[in-house]
Scaffold this active site. Structure first.
Site, PDB file in Angstrom:
ATOM      1  CG  ASN A  87     -22.162 -10.987  30.865  1.00 53.06           C
ATOM      2  OD1 ASN A  87     -21.412 -10.719  31.795  1.00 53.06           O
ATOM      3  ND2 ASN A  87     -22.957  -9.963  30.590  1.00 53.06           N
ATOM      4  CE1 TYR A 152     -26.323 -20.653  33.732  1.00 51.37           C
ATOM      5  CE2 TYR A 152     -25.639 -21.097  36.583  1.00 51.37           C
ATOM      6  CZ  TYR A 152     -25.481 -20.133  34.918  1.00 51.37           C
ATOM      7  OH  TYR A 152     -24.603 -18.949  35.268  1.00 51.37           O
ATOM      8  CE  LYS A 156     -22.915 -19.460  32.130  1.00 50.46           C
ATOM      9  NZ  LYS A 156     -22.931 -18.129  31.751  1.00 50.46           N
TER      10      LYS A 156
END
Length: 252
Positions: A87, A152, A156
């Site tokens: 996470n 980002y 991701k």
């Protein structure tokens, strides 16, 4: 009793997931780079849950040595690990030419390399026991593009496709690997935005709100548990509908 290791566990989605796993009677090893926040979280958790089921290890998920130390600490306290929840993650703003090399390397290390390291050191035991689950926190920003979020999006996006390769490689060992892909979520990081920005995010959702960390936690637990035994290699959006719109204007 089953055991889960959760990175980025001291706040936000990670802490919500920690609480849910404890409610479901799992042992939880909290891993977080913030030592103070991690110890504070454990202190608060022991008020509601049995302390023998809770442990914390300060961890730099981008460091092989630190992840090895996390593995050793978990084995010492709880023994075998049944699930790993990757996470931990960071965020970097800017168009590509505006992002520093240091910021690029950092987000790739924390958001992507961390999954490599956690897998490298925890999966061999899962292979030996022929069982296990891995849940990664991806993002709808890995499924779509965003303005001023190139690094980002890239990080991701890597996580979004990595889960498929992991699921293919480890399925023969009865190890399932899935991603939860949150949309804008009501975490401390998101709450740092100006009120007007938060309002705009809520208005952009078909449901008129953003996601709560507890809602992400429920999907993380589902993917880690046997309730999802037929699911692997998937990206599960939890976004209040942010990623479903094509961007086309309303047609009359």
């Amino acid at each position: 009793m089953k055991t889960v290791v959760i990175t980025g566990a001291a706040s936000g989605m990670g802490l919500s997931a920690t609480k849910l796993f404890l409610e479901k009677n799992w042992n939880v090893m909290l891993a977080d780079f913030n030592d103070e926040a991690g110890k504070k979280a454990v202190k608060e958790l022991t008020k509601s849950y049995q302390k023998e089921h809770i442990a914390f290890q300060k961890t730099n998920v981008a460091s092989a040595q630190s992840v090895k130390e996390l593995k050793a600490a978990t084995a010492k306290v709880f023994g075998a690990v049944d699930s790993v929840v990757n996470n931990a993650g960071i965020f970097t703003k800017g168009a590509l030419h505006e992002v520093s090399e240091e910021a690029w390397d950092r987000i790739m290390a924390v958001d992507v390399k961390s999954i490599f390291l956690m897998t490298k050191y925890f999966v061999p035991d899962m292979i030996q026991q022929k069982a296990g689950t891995i849940v990664n926190t991806a993002s709808i920003s890995g499924l779509t593009g965003d303005y001023n979020m190139a690094a980002y999006n890239a990080a991701k996006g890597a996580v979004v496709n990595l889960v498929r390769a992991m699921a293919l490689d480890y399925g023969k060992y009865n190890i399932r690997v899935n991603n939860v892909a949150p949309g804008p979520t009501n975490t401390p990081m998101f709450q740092a935005n100006p009120p007007q920005v938060i309002k705009q995010f809520k208005e952009a959702s078909p449901l008129g709100r953003i996601v709560e960390p507890e809602e992400i936690a429920k999907v993380i637990y589902f993917l880690a548990s046997e309730d999802s035994h037929a699911i692997t290699g998937e990206n599960i959006p939890v976004s209040t509908g942010f990623e479903i719109y094509s961007g086309q204007p309303v047609q009359n």
